[in-house]
Design a protein around this motif. Structure first.
Motif, PDB file in Angstrom:
ATOM      1  N   ALA A   6       0.836  -1.198   0.000  1.00 51.76           N
ATOM      2  CA  ALA A   6       0.000   0.000   0.000  1.00 51.76           C
ATOM      3  C   ALA A   6       0.875   1.255   0.000  1.00 51.76           C
ATOM      4  N   LEU A   7       1.946   1.222   0.770  1.00 47.83           N
ATOM      5  CA  LEU A   7       2.865   2.357   0.831  1.00 47.83           C
ATOM      6  C   LEU A   7       3.555   2.592  -0.522  1.00 47.83           C
ATOM      7  N   VAL A   8       3.979   1.519  -1.175  1.00 50.33           N
ATOM      8  CA  VAL A   8       4.611   1.617  -2.494  1.00 50.33           C
ATOM      9  C   VAL A   8       3.605   2.154  -3.504  1.00 50.33           C
ATOM     10  N   LEU A   9       2.363   1.662  -3.460  1.00 52.71           N
ATOM     11  CA  LEU A   9       1.324   2.127  -4.375  1.00 52.71           C
ATOM     12  C   LEU A   9       1.035   3.608  -4.164  1.00 52.71           C
ATOM     13  N   VAL A  10       0.926   4.034  -2.932  1.00 52.11           N
ATOM     14  CA  VAL A  10       0.690   5.458  -2.626  1.00 52.11           C
ATOM     15  C   VAL A  10       1.870   6.296  -3.118  1.00 52.11           C
TER      16      VAL A  10
END
Length: 164
Positions: A6-10
């Protein structure tokens, strides 16, 4: 692991948004072509002098305005690049206010400057002397007086070795 994805996607979405916004800003016409036409091209004193020059020598000379020195003067062979670049840079930004040229050949006959000699423009004085181009530096009084202007031009042109 899910938090990491999720952090990478954000981060990826934020990077994409920043890239998209910057690209749109760069393509904005004001940033892509940041130019405007100068108004006016001549200051009032320059317009007055141009009119006086046309009256005084318009039948004898072609009058060119705001001519780059680099368009009139070549840098001679210099053995090394650094001195050659210095010589080119010294003339690249300089300009003559007015240049009187032969009507047929457009050969420069006389340069005219509307500023008084000082340390800042001593280079142009020495350069003109070196290339045998008469240079007239006009006082405000001479720039407004037809007879004084004609006399200054005649004196400059007739006193050069190439005119003799």
């Amino acid at each position: 692991m899910m938090n990491f994805l999720a952090l990478v996607l954000v981060a990826f979405v934020c990077f994409g948004l920043v890239f998209f916004i910057k690209q749109r800003q760069y393509n904005h016409p004001a940033l892509r072509m940041p130019y405007a036409l100068k108004q006016p091209l001549f200051q009032p004193s320059e317009r007055e002098l141009l009119a006086l020059l046309q009256q005084a020598v318009g039948e004898r000379f072609q009058i060119l305005c705001k001519v780059r020195v680099a368009d009139v003067v070549d840098v001679t062979a210099v053995p090394r690049r650094a001195p050659w670049y210095r010589a080119v840079n010294r003339i690249s930004a300089a300009r003559f206010d007015f240049l009187l040229c032969d009507l047929q050949t457009l050969t420069p006959c006389c340069a005219i400057e509307m500023e008084q000699p000082d340390q800042a423009n001593a280079f142009v004085d020495e350069l003109c002397q070196t290339v045998d181009l008469p240079l007239i530096r006009l006082t405000p009084e001479t720039a407004r007086a037809y007879d004084r202007l004609c006399a200054a031009i005649e004196n400059a042109i007739n006193s050069t070795p190439s005119a003799a």
